[in-house]
Design an enzyme around this catalytic site. Sequence first.
Site, PDB file in Angstrom:
ATOM      1  N   ASP A  34     -12.187 -25.334  25.821  1.00  0.00           N
ATOM      2  CA  ASP A  34     -11.170 -24.170  25.580  1.00  0.00           C
ATOM      3  C   ASP A  34     -10.507 -24.068  26.739  1.00  0.00           C
ATOM      4  O   ASP A  34     -11.195 -24.243  27.955  1.00  0.00           O
ATOM      5  CB  ASP A  34     -12.174 -22.589  25.211  1.00  0.00           C
ATOM      6  CG  ASP A  34     -11.380 -21.810  24.547  1.00  0.00           C
ATOM      7  OD1 ASP A  34     -10.137 -21.412  25.341  1.00  0.00           O
ATOM      8  OD2 ASP A  34     -11.496 -21.311  23.613  1.00  0.00           O
ATOM      9  N   SER A 127      -2.854 -21.747   8.016  1.00  0.00           N
ATOM     10  CA  SER A 127      -2.587 -20.587   7.591  1.00  0.00           C
ATOM     11  C   SER A 127      -1.988 -20.193   6.533  1.00  0.00           C
ATOM     12  O   SER A 127      -1.100 -21.136   5.910  1.00  0.00           O
ATOM     13  CB  SER A 127      -1.832 -19.839   9.028  1.00  0.00           C
ATOM     14  OG  SER A 127      -1.169 -18.488   8.417  1.00  0.00           O
ATOM     15  N   ALA A 128      -2.074 -19.225   5.780  1.00  0.00           N
ATOM     16  CA  ALA A 128      -1.255 -18.809   4.659  1.00  0.00           C
ATOM     17  C   ALA A 128       0.109 -18.763   5.037  1.00  0.00           C
ATOM     18  O   ALA A 128       1.110 -18.794   4.016  1.00  0.00           O
ATOM     19  CB  ALA A 128      -1.544 -17.380   4.137  1.00  0.00           C
ATOM     20  N   TYR A 151       6.060 -20.839  14.595  1.00  0.00           N
ATOM     21  CA  TYR A 151       4.713 -20.882  14.329  1.00  0.00           C
ATOM     22  C   TYR A 151       4.204 -21.597  13.097  1.00  0.00           C
ATOM     23  O   TYR A 151       3.342 -22.542  12.985  1.00  0.00           O
ATOM     24  CB  TYR A 151       3.981 -19.557  14.503  1.00  0.00           C
ATOM     25  CG  TYR A 151       2.485 -19.466  14.023  1.00  0.00           C
ATOM     26  CD1 TYR A 151       1.491 -20.163  14.801  1.00  0.00           C
ATOM     27  CD2 TYR A 151       2.057 -18.774  12.966  1.00  0.00           C
ATOM     28  CE1 TYR A 151       0.116 -20.016  14.197  1.00  0.00           C
ATOM     29  CE2 TYR A 151       0.786 -18.848  12.465  1.00  0.00           C
ATOM     30  CZ  TYR A 151      -0.078 -19.507  13.177  1.00  0.00           C
ATOM     31  OH  TYR A 151      -1.394 -19.499  12.641  1.00  0.00           O
ATOM     32  N   LYS A 155       2.258 -25.411  11.894  1.00  0.00           N
ATOM     33  CA  LYS A 155       1.095 -25.588  10.966  1.00  0.00           C
ATOM     34  C   LYS A 155       1.363 -26.449   9.720  1.00  0.00           C
ATOM     35  O   LYS A 155       0.824 -27.303   9.367  1.00  0.00           O
ATOM     36  CB  LYS A 155       0.709 -24.308  10.328  1.00  0.00           C
ATOM     37  CG  LYS A 155       0.179 -23.256  11.384  1.00  0.00           C
ATOM     38  CD  LYS A 155      -1.226 -23.925  11.915  1.00  0.00           C
ATOM     39  CE  LYS A 155      -2.032 -23.498  13.044  1.00  0.00           C
ATOM     40  NZ  LYS A 155      -2.932 -23.990  13.957  1.00  0.00           N
TER      41      LYS A 155
END
Length: 340
Positions: A34, A127-128, A151, A155
Amino acid sequence: MAGRRILLTGGAGYIGSHTYLALSEAGHAVTILDSFENARRSVVDRLGRITGRPVDVIDADVRDAAALDAAFAQGRFEAVVHFAALKAVSDSVKRPLDYFDVNVGGLTTLLKVMEAHDCRRLVFSSSATVYGVPDETPTPETAEFRAMNPYGQTKIIGEQLLGWLSASDPRWAIGILRYFNPAGAHASTMIGEDPRDIPNNLMPFISKVATGELPKISVFGDDYDTPDGTGVRDYIHVEDLARGHVLSLGKLFESGEGHLVNLGTGRGYSVLEVISAYKRASNRDLAFEIAPRRPGDVPIYVASAEKAAEVLGFRTEKTLDQMCASSWAWISGEHSGGTD
Ligand code: UDP
C-alpha cells in the site's frame, strides 16, 4: 484449500483491510502492499491486533515497478488481489490523468511484474459503474459497458486489458469482481470506512451526521423514477464482499480459469430507506434535506446476483440493518477517527 502466498495491493484500504482478514482467516499468507496515500497506517496495527499475528506490509506505490519486482522476488506470490486504485468519481472528472495513471498504468505495471515472476492469478476490483445507466435491473454481467466518467472508463479499460491478456496466454486465470455498494464495518469494530475528507458516499456521510460531525444529509434528488423518488442502490456488507474475494481466489486455483461476476445482494434500497435503517441502528435522529440531483448519478443500480452464486457459490448473508449497525458500532466506537 491449502494456504497460498498472496499479494494484496491496497490492502490497508476499506475493502482491502476487510479482505486481508477474510484471506488470513481462510489460511492464506497475505502480504499487503500500500502507498498509504488514501489509507491510514493505524489500520495495519489493528489488523495485527485482530489476527494476533504480525502483518507483512510493503510501503510502495503500485506504479513502482522496481518495488513490485523486489516484493515478488522476496514473497514468491502465487496470486495477487489488486485493490490499489483511485475511486472517487467527481475527483476523476477533475484529474483524469491521475486516474488513468494509477488505475490503468498501475495495473499494467503490476501485470508485467507478475508475468516476469511467473505469477498469473489475479483478482481484480471492478465496479458496477462499468454499466453506466444500465438498460436492465437487476443488471446481469452481460450488460454492455458504458463509461460515465474517467473513473468508470479506467475500470472498463482494466477489464478489457485483462480480457486481452487472458486471450494471449491461457496460463492467466483472472477473477473480475464488479462491486455494487459496499457498506458496514468489521464485527471487531476496529476497522471500517473512515475517509479523510468529507465523505462522497452515502453510508459514511450518514454515519458522520449520526455522530454529530456533520449537520445534515443532503438527499440528491427525489424525482427519480424509483418507488420513493430517491436513488436506489444494492448495498453489500463489506464482510460479505471480502468473502467474495476468498471464493474468487479459491476458484482460480481450483479451475485454472477466470471468471467475471457481480458482487451484490440482488436487492436495492433507496436513500430514504438507508437513512431510516441507520436511524434505527444508531437511535439518533438524522436530519436530512432534499437537494438537487448529483450530476452523473444513476437512478438504480441493483446486481443480478445469480452468476456469482452459480460460479463461486457466493451468497450474501448480511442485511442492510447489519450494515448500519456495524457502521455505527465502528464510527461511534473508540477506534475510529484516526488522524494518521
Ligand atoms: N447520496 C445522497 N446523498 C449523499 C451521498 C449519496 O443522496 O450525500 C445518494 C446518491 O445520489 C445515490 C446513493 O446515495 O443515489 C448512493 O450514492 P454513493 O455515492 O454512496 O454511491 P454510488 O453513487 O457510487 O452508487
